[in-house]
Scaffold this active site. Structure first.
Site, PDB file in Angstrom:
ATOM      1  N   PHE A   1      -7.188  31.853 -15.053  1.00  0.00           N
ATOM      2  CA  PHE A   1      -8.231  31.029 -15.678  1.00  0.00           C
ATOM      3  C   PHE A   1      -9.495  31.856 -15.816  1.00  0.00           C
ATOM      4  CE2 PHE A   1      -6.200  27.140 -13.463  1.00  0.00           C
ATOM      5  CZ  PHE A   1      -5.294  26.997 -14.503  1.00  0.00           C
TER       6      PHE A   1
ATOM      7  N   CYS B   1      -9.777  35.288 -17.835  1.00  0.00           N
ATOM      8  CA  CYS B   1     -10.000  36.299 -18.870  1.00  0.00           C
ATOM      9  C   CYS B   1     -11.124  35.853 -19.818  1.00  0.00           C
ATOM     10  CB  CYS B   1      -8.714  36.529 -19.641  1.00  0.00           C
ATOM     11  SG  CYS B   1      -8.866  37.869 -20.806  1.00  0.00           S
TER      12      CYS B   1
ATOM     13  N   THR C   1     -13.056  39.253 -14.458  1.00  0.00           N
ATOM     14  CA  THR C   1     -14.150  40.106 -14.938  1.00  0.00           C
ATOM     15  C   THR C   1     -15.351  39.294 -15.423  1.00  0.00           C
ATOM     16  OG1 THR C   1     -13.052  40.198 -17.062  1.00  0.00           O
ATOM     17  CG2 THR C   1     -12.658  42.019 -15.555  1.00  0.00           C
TER      18      THR C   1
ATOM     19  N   CYS D   1     -38.129  63.206   8.461  1.00  0.00           N
ATOM     20  CA  CYS D   1     -38.818  63.046   7.169  1.00  0.00           C
ATOM     21  C   CYS D   1     -38.916  64.378   6.431  1.00  0.00           C
ATOM     22  CB  CYS D   1     -40.216  62.484   7.420  1.00  0.00           C
ATOM     23  SG  CYS D   1     -41.189  62.344   5.903  1.00  0.00           S
TER      24      CYS D   1
ATOM     25  N   CYS E   1     -43.893  51.511  -1.604  1.00  0.00           N
ATOM     26  CA  CYS E   1     -44.697  50.520  -0.888  1.00  0.00           C
ATOM     27  C   CYS E   1     -46.082  50.383  -1.515  1.00  0.00           C
ATOM     28  CB  CYS E   1     -44.805  50.898   0.586  1.00  0.00           C
ATOM     29  SG  CYS E   1     -45.460  49.542   1.587  1.00  0.00           S
TER      30      CYS E   1
ATOM     31  N   CYS F   1     -47.224  46.026   7.356  1.00  0.00           N
ATOM     32  CA  CYS F   1     -45.779  46.031   7.067  1.00  0.00           C
ATOM     33  C   CYS F   1     -45.162  44.643   7.219  1.00  0.00           C
ATOM     34  CB  CYS F   1     -45.075  47.015   7.999  1.00  0.00           C
ATOM     35  SG  CYS F   1     -43.288  46.995   7.824  1.00  0.00           S
TER      36      CYS F   1
ATOM     37  N   CYS G   1     -38.748  50.650   1.667  1.00  0.00           N
ATOM     38  CA  CYS G   1     -38.955  52.072   1.965  1.00  0.00           C
ATOM     39  C   CYS G   1     -37.681  52.701   2.519  1.00  0.00           C
ATOM     40  CB  CYS G   1     -40.101  52.250   2.958  1.00  0.00           C
ATOM     41  SG  CYS G   1     -39.904  51.279   4.473  1.00  0.00           S
TER      42      CYS G   1
ATOM     43  N   CYS H   1     -35.521  55.736   0.674  1.00  0.00           N
ATOM     44  CA  CYS H   1     -35.582  57.028   1.372  1.00  0.00           C
ATOM     45  C   CYS H   1     -34.279  57.786   1.181  1.00  0.00           C
ATOM     46  CB  CYS H   1     -35.826  56.799   2.867  1.00  0.00           C
ATOM     47  SG  CYS H   1     -35.800  58.334   3.820  1.00  0.00           S
TER      48      CYS H   1
HETATM   49  C1  LIG Z   1      -8.077  46.509 -18.541  1.00  0.00           C
HETATM   50  C2  LIG Z   1      -8.085  45.286 -17.710  1.00  0.00           C
HETATM   51  C3  LIG Z   1      -7.208  44.267 -17.993  1.00  0.00           C
HETATM   52  C4  LIG Z   1      -7.162  43.137 -17.227  1.00  0.00           C
HETATM   53  N1  LIG Z   1      -6.248  42.191 -17.519  1.00  0.00           N
HETATM   54  C5  LIG Z   1      -6.147  41.101 -16.725  1.00  0.00           C
HETATM   55  C6  LIG Z   1      -5.119  40.156 -16.927  1.00  0.00           C
HETATM   56  O1  LIG Z   1      -4.286  40.282 -17.810  1.00  0.00           O
HETATM   57  N2  LIG Z   1      -5.062  39.092 -16.117  1.00  0.00           N
HETATM   58  C7  LIG Z   1      -5.943  38.907 -15.097  1.00  0.00           C
HETATM   59  O2  LIG Z   1      -5.824  37.928 -14.367  1.00  0.00           O
HETATM   60  N3  LIG Z   1      -6.934  39.784 -14.874  1.00  0.00           N
HETATM   61  C8  LIG Z   1      -7.045  40.886 -15.663  1.00  0.00           C
HETATM   62  N4  LIG Z   1      -8.011  41.823 -15.390  1.00  0.00           N
HETATM   63  C9  LIG Z   1      -8.959  41.600 -14.290  1.00  0.00           C
HETATM   64  C10 LIG Z   1      -8.504  42.265 -12.984  1.00  0.00           C
HETATM   65  O3  LIG Z   1      -7.280  41.731 -12.542  1.00  0.00           O
HETATM   66  C11 LIG Z   1      -9.536  42.086 -11.869  1.00  0.00           C
HETATM   67  O4  LIG Z   1      -9.700  40.715 -11.625  1.00  0.00           O
HETATM   68  C12 LIG Z   1     -10.881  42.687 -12.209  1.00  0.00           C
HETATM   69  O5  LIG Z   1     -10.731  43.889 -12.892  1.00  0.00           O
HETATM   70  C13 LIG Z   1     -11.767  42.896 -10.975  1.00  0.00           C
HETATM   71  O6  LIG Z   1     -11.202  43.818 -10.067  1.00  0.00           O
HETATM   72  P1  LIG Z   1     -11.633  45.379  -9.981  1.00  0.00           P
HETATM   73  O7  LIG Z   1     -13.096  45.422  -9.813  1.00  0.00           O
HETATM   74  O8  LIG Z   1     -10.865  45.921  -8.832  1.00  0.00           O
HETATM   75  O9  LIG Z   1     -11.234  46.002 -11.268  1.00  0.00           O
HETATM   76  C14 LIG Z   1      -8.057  42.973 -16.166  1.00  0.00           C
HETATM   77  C15 LIG Z   1      -8.947  44.007 -15.862  1.00  0.00           C
HETATM   78  C16 LIG Z   1      -8.958  45.150 -16.617  1.00  0.00           C
HETATM   79  C17 LIG Z   1      -9.893  46.261 -16.276  1.00  0.00           C
END
Ligand SMILES: Cc1cc2nc3c(=O)[nH]c(=O)nc-3n(C[C@H](O)[C@H](O)[C@H](O)COP(=O)(O)O)c2cc1C
Ligand SMILES: Cc1cc2nc3c(=O)[nH]c(=O)nc-3n(C[C@H](O)[C@H](O)[C@H](O)COP(=O)(O)OP(=O)(O)OC[C@H]3O[C@@H](n4cnc5c(N)ncnc54)[C@H](O)[C@@H]3O)c2cc1C
Ligand code: SF4
Lengths: 445, 440
Positions: B137, B139, B205, B347, B357, B380, B386, B390
């Site tokens: 749920f 993409c 993502t 330092c 700062c 502070c 800081c 550093c």
């Molecule tokens: C090229 C690419 C394709 C992905 N395709 C899917 C997918 O088909 N289904 C899915 O659930 N997540 C997909 N993801 C998300 C990853 O499974 C994962 O949730 C996300 O990249 C975060 O993890 P990471 O920081 O380790 O990459 C995809 C990510 C990337 C980079």
């Protein structure tokens, strides 16, 4: 008047105690945590990494560096030791500039490789003096003899013990480590590291070491074959090549390895006497180490003379630069003709050389270098190998797993054919022979 | 070497490191090599319904954000779900699971929001012998425009409904993968829980545009002159993911809902952090795509060393350990007083702490003519800026002031007792807290 660098002849205490301390300190100071992280961060974690291929013991370098960068130096040490149980010494003495670091892709790209050797030291140092990381397999009931407690013999004994065999190591000397203890330059293995490492390595258990037990006098290869299931020879190269120049037998003309052994065993560098004018003949690591350490001991003028050109010298570019940076003068393309002097050597006469149709010849032109002390470093030779073993190129002939012409005898390290004469190669050969012995004994049941 | 065997909602794997549903898990060839390299499990690249597969762009599908020295810290992609035929994927899943019975094989699914569509795919997936399913749920691009993925993930009612359909139509455990592209992550998690989901996994993502080409004025990656937003992942998203995982673990309504942590996991430490905040295992995508399958070896050795050092015998001992300490701001102790301290031996006199700062904070660092930098305790506020800017590790520390001493900035005695904002005299509604809390 105490001695100084200009005191003529051969003299000790040319320098002050603090000069000696400075001169013989670690060649590369250990990396701090921060330096290690910065160095580790430069590794690209290459696929099928070239550095791994270039390491004779095939340490998984990208993995151990990544382990350092994620704060798990112990895991990194484990990665190293599982391939190379003398990874601590190798980190200090390997000519990395001609091994792993030479092929680092950062070297290719920027001329600045990842500091693999120093990172290896960072990881392994933390494990010294701690509980041994490996456990022995269940006792197999087999007994195996290892002759020589140098890198080859120790690596072999350790791997055999890990595989559950009982090992007896025989060494001619009173201490273990081989050239790690008696040969390697002092500034590469400070603070008695060779003995620390031997002790730690042996703490796996299952290895009995008999010192002062040379093969040959009172202990014959036939005895060993009768008492043990297999024999491994790691006796190194005990002899030295002759100069074949007139006057070679004069006083103050000594084998570089003997001089180095003396200084490695000295508890106070001030007691080691060195000439005001030192001439070292040879072009390998032994020559460089004798020359550099003479300089560090306070010799006024040190000249290293090699019969061929710079590019043929077996000491690496880094080693040559180390020598010149310490003030050693290197003369290429010259061979000794005669040593002159009344009783003791006072000078060496050299002839310039050139190569004609692939053969080295004197040009006829000569020159003379003043010398109170002359070190011969033109190669070591096999000495004391049991009779009856087939030899090749002056070394014990072995197949790819280290087996000699006698199927019950294995050999590795400097005394055996194949591979460069390096600590790391000796470790790889000792380890691999152990695996081969283990396979053979396991197959026999 | 610690035993890393992990049991996540009844699915056993040799370690808690799974590959997330993405290109690394798109085919049998990859998954076999991943298992050989040491990965404990995979979530197979998302399958769609029977019929002609989706079509990906044929130009660049990734964009990247780099740190110094070209280290990849963020990755953006506009890839869709698998573009290979359903039957082929199913055949391959079956073959892999048969040969790797002890590794986890979970199948990610995304079909239209209709019960029949879900029913139709569950049977064939069950047939493969897979250990479970993950409902994608999340993409954020392409599929969402077709009413799937992120489009479903942003409506809790749909999540609940689809999860329930799946639970009613399969015996396999159901993991619900959540999108971070939502204001309150607890809502979709609660919906998954209500629908009977066995676990949630997050994050997918994050909507993103990595950069804009200033010559062509098109977002990168650019396909024939145009670009579209994609999904962001990799080390850069870890802090966002960690918070979302913690939000769900801390929420009393979902406190018992297992979590599979995803988002920027690159080494053992990242994994352990997710687990400490409540994740039962972790999933990895970008780190594997950046460095190859072999990185799992570092995760294994590192977690094992950590567990040995802490005398832990099971990964479950890490799970949730940090949850009780993850609080709301208002719970934090306002009587805790710290002051920055600069270690003059360490330092290197770069002056970055001073700039930070003096220019942007509380003017609490002094600079002498010979570049000695010192913290003025009477100014502070212990903000930590800081120390963070550093370049020298541990050079600037934040030291707690002992109770009973005087805080030079306020002139007040440092109190030993804990006191937070709800009881602070400056809080205009502080009394309300006190009045309402007992009645609730
Ligand atoms: C090229 C690419 C394709 C992905 N395709 C899917 C997918 O088909 N289904 C899915 O659930 N997540 C997909 N993801 C998300 C990853 O499974 C994962 O949730 C996300 O990249 C975060 O993890 P990471 O920081 O380790 O990459 C995809 C990510 C990337 C980079
Ligand atoms: C001066 C010098 C400097 C060097 N510097 C480097 C360097 O910087 N880096 C590097 O990689 N390599 C260096 N080398 C080479 C390296 O030291 C050798 O390649 C390595 O030590 C070979 O290991 P080994 O176990 O085969 O033999 P050795 O180290 O020679 O050990 C052989 C052992 O066998 C014992 N032994 C010999 N004969 C008998 C017998 N008959 N019975 C019982 N025991 C016996 C000896 O006492 C010794 O302990 C250097 C060598 C020298 C001489
Ligand atoms: S990674 Fe492989 S498929 Fe992608 S652009 Fe490069 S060569 Fe082509």
């Amino acid at each position: 008047m105490p001695n100084d660098m200009q005191t003529s002849g051969i003299a000790d205490h040319r320098l002050t105690p603090s000069d000696y301390a400075d001169n013989f300190t670690d060649l590369h100071a250990p990396l701090t945590d921060h330096e290690a992280l910065v160095a580790a961060d430069r590794c690209y974690f290459c696929h099928d990494a070239p550095c791994m291929d270039a390491c004779p013991t095939s340490i998984d370098i990208p993995l151990f560096i990544r382990q350092i960068s994620t704060g798990t130096a112990d895991a990194a040490a484990n990665t190293i030791f599982s391939q190379n149980i003398l990874g601590g010494m190798c980190a200090r003495v390997c000519p990395t500039e001609t091994l792993c670091e030479e092929v680092c892709v950062r070297e290719t790209a920027e001329g600045k490789p990842v500091l693999i050797g120093q990172l290896q030291r960072y990881a392994t140092d933390g494990m010294m003096g701690r509980a041994h990381p490996f456990k022995r397999a269940a006792d197999t009931g087999n007994r195996i003899a290892v002759v020589g407690a140098g890198p080859a013999g120790l690596a072999c004994a350790h791997r055999l013990s890990m595989n559950g065999h009982a090992v007896t190591v025989f060494d001619a000397r009173a201490k273990g480590g081989g050239l790690n203890e008696f040969g390697i330059a002092a500034y590469k293995a400070v603070d008695g590291f060779a003995q620390t490492e031997v002790e730690w390595l042996l703490s796996i258990g299952g290895i009995e070491v008999k010192y002062d037990s040379p093969l040959g006098s009172g202990l014959s290869i036939d005895d060993l074959k009768a008492d043990y299931e297999a024999v491994f020879l790691g006796i190194g190269l005990g002899g030295v090549n002759a100069l074949r120049a007139d006057g070679e037998d004069k006083d103050n003309v000594v084998d570089a390895v003997d001089f180095i052994e003396g200084l490695r065993q000295a508890s106070d560098m001030g007691t080691v006497a060195v000439g005001r004018h030192v001439v070292v003949i040879g072009g390998g690591m032994t020559a460089v180490d004798a020359a550099v350490q003479s300089k560090l001991l306070g010799a006024d003028e040190v000249t290293m003379v090699y019969r061929r050109g710079k590019e043929r010298m077996s000491a690496s570019e880094f080693e040559q630069e180390l020598a010149t940076s310490k003030g050693v003068r290197i003369i290429y393309n010259a061979a000794p003709v005669r040593l002159t002097g009344n009783g003791a050597a006072q000078a060496v006469e050299f002839a310039h050389t050139h190569t004609v149709d692939g053969k080295l010849e004197n040009t006829g032109e000569t020159f003379t270098v003043t010398a109170d002390q002359v070190f011969k470093a033109i190669g070591q030779t096999l000495d004391g190998a049991p009779d009856g073993l087939e030899l090749t190129g002056g070394k014990i002939k072995v197949n790819e797993v280290g087996q000699t012409s006698d199927p019950a005898i294995w050999a590795g390290g400097d005394c055996a054919s194949g591979g460069d004469d390096l600590t790391v190669t000796a470790v790889a050969e000792g380890r691999d022979a152990a695996e081969a012995i283990n396979n053979k004994l396991t197959a026999e049941g | 070497m610690a035993d890393l065997t992990t049991n996540f909602i009844g699915i056993k794997s040799p370690n808690p490191f799974w590959l997330a549903s993405a290109p690394p898990t798109d085919k049998e060839y990859n998954v076999r090599r991943a298992f050989e390299a040491g990965w404990g499990g995979v979530v197979w690249k998302t399958l769609g319904e029977e019929g002609p597969p989706v079509v990906n762009v044929n130009g660049p599908r990734y964009g990247a954000i780099y740190g110094g020295d070209r280290r990849l810290i963020g990755l953006n992609n506009i890839e869709l779900i698998t573009d290979r035929p359903l039957q082929q994927n199913l055949r391959e899943i079956k073959a892999v699971k048969r040969d790797y019975p002890n590794h986890a094989v979970v199948v990610s699914l995304m079909v239209p929001c209709e019960e029949d569509a879900w029913k139709a795919i569950l049977g064939p997936v069950e047939e493969t012998g897979a250990d479970g399913i993950e409902l994608n749920f999340g993409c954020p691009h392409g599929m969402a425009e077709r009413g799937m993925g992120g489009a479903v993930g942003q409506v809790p009612e749909y999540i609940e409904m689809v999860t329930r359909w799946c639970k009613q139509n399969t015996r396999m455990p159901v993991i619900v993968k959540l999108t971070p592209n939502i204001t309150d992550i607890r809502k979709p998690a609660e919906a998954a829980y209500r629908g009977g989901g066995d676990a949630v996994s997050l994050i997918n993502t994050i909507n993103s545009i990595t950069s804009v080409n200033l010559d062509t004025f098109a977002p990168e990656p650019t396909i024939d002159g145009w670009g579209a937003h994609g999904g962001y992942c990799g080390p850069a998203v870890k802090p966002i993911a960690l918070n979302m995982v913690a939000e769900i673990a801390r929420n009393p309504e979902t406190a018992n809902l297992p979590i599979s942590g995803i988002g920027g996991v690159s080494n053992w430490r990242d994994a352990a952090e997710f687990m400490a905040l409540g994740a039962g295992n972790v999933q990895v995508c970008t780190a594997a795509m950046t460095y190859g399958f072999k990185i799992v070896q570092e995760m294994i050795s590192g977690l094992s060393q950590y567990m040995d050092e802490h005398e832990m015998t099971s990964t479950s001992e890490i799970v949730g350990r940090a949850v009780p300490n993850a609080k709301n701001w208002q719970d934090l102790n306002l009587n805790y007083i710290a002051k920055a301290k600069i270690d003059q031996d360490l330092c290197i006199k770069c002056g970055r702490c001073f700039a930070a700062c003096e220019d942007t904070s509380h003017q609490a660092i002094s600079m002498s003519e010979d570049r000695v930098f010192e913290v003025m305790d009477d100014e502070c506020v212990a903000c930590n800026l800081c120390a963070l800017v550093c370049p020298v590790e541990n050079c600037i520390s934040l030291d707690a002031q002992a109770p009973g001493t005087i805080d030079e900035r306020t002139g007040k005695v440092v109190e030993k007792e804990y006191a937070n904002w709800t009881t602070h005299p400056n809080n205009p509604i502080g009394e309300m807290f006190e009045l309402t809390t007992p009645d609730e």
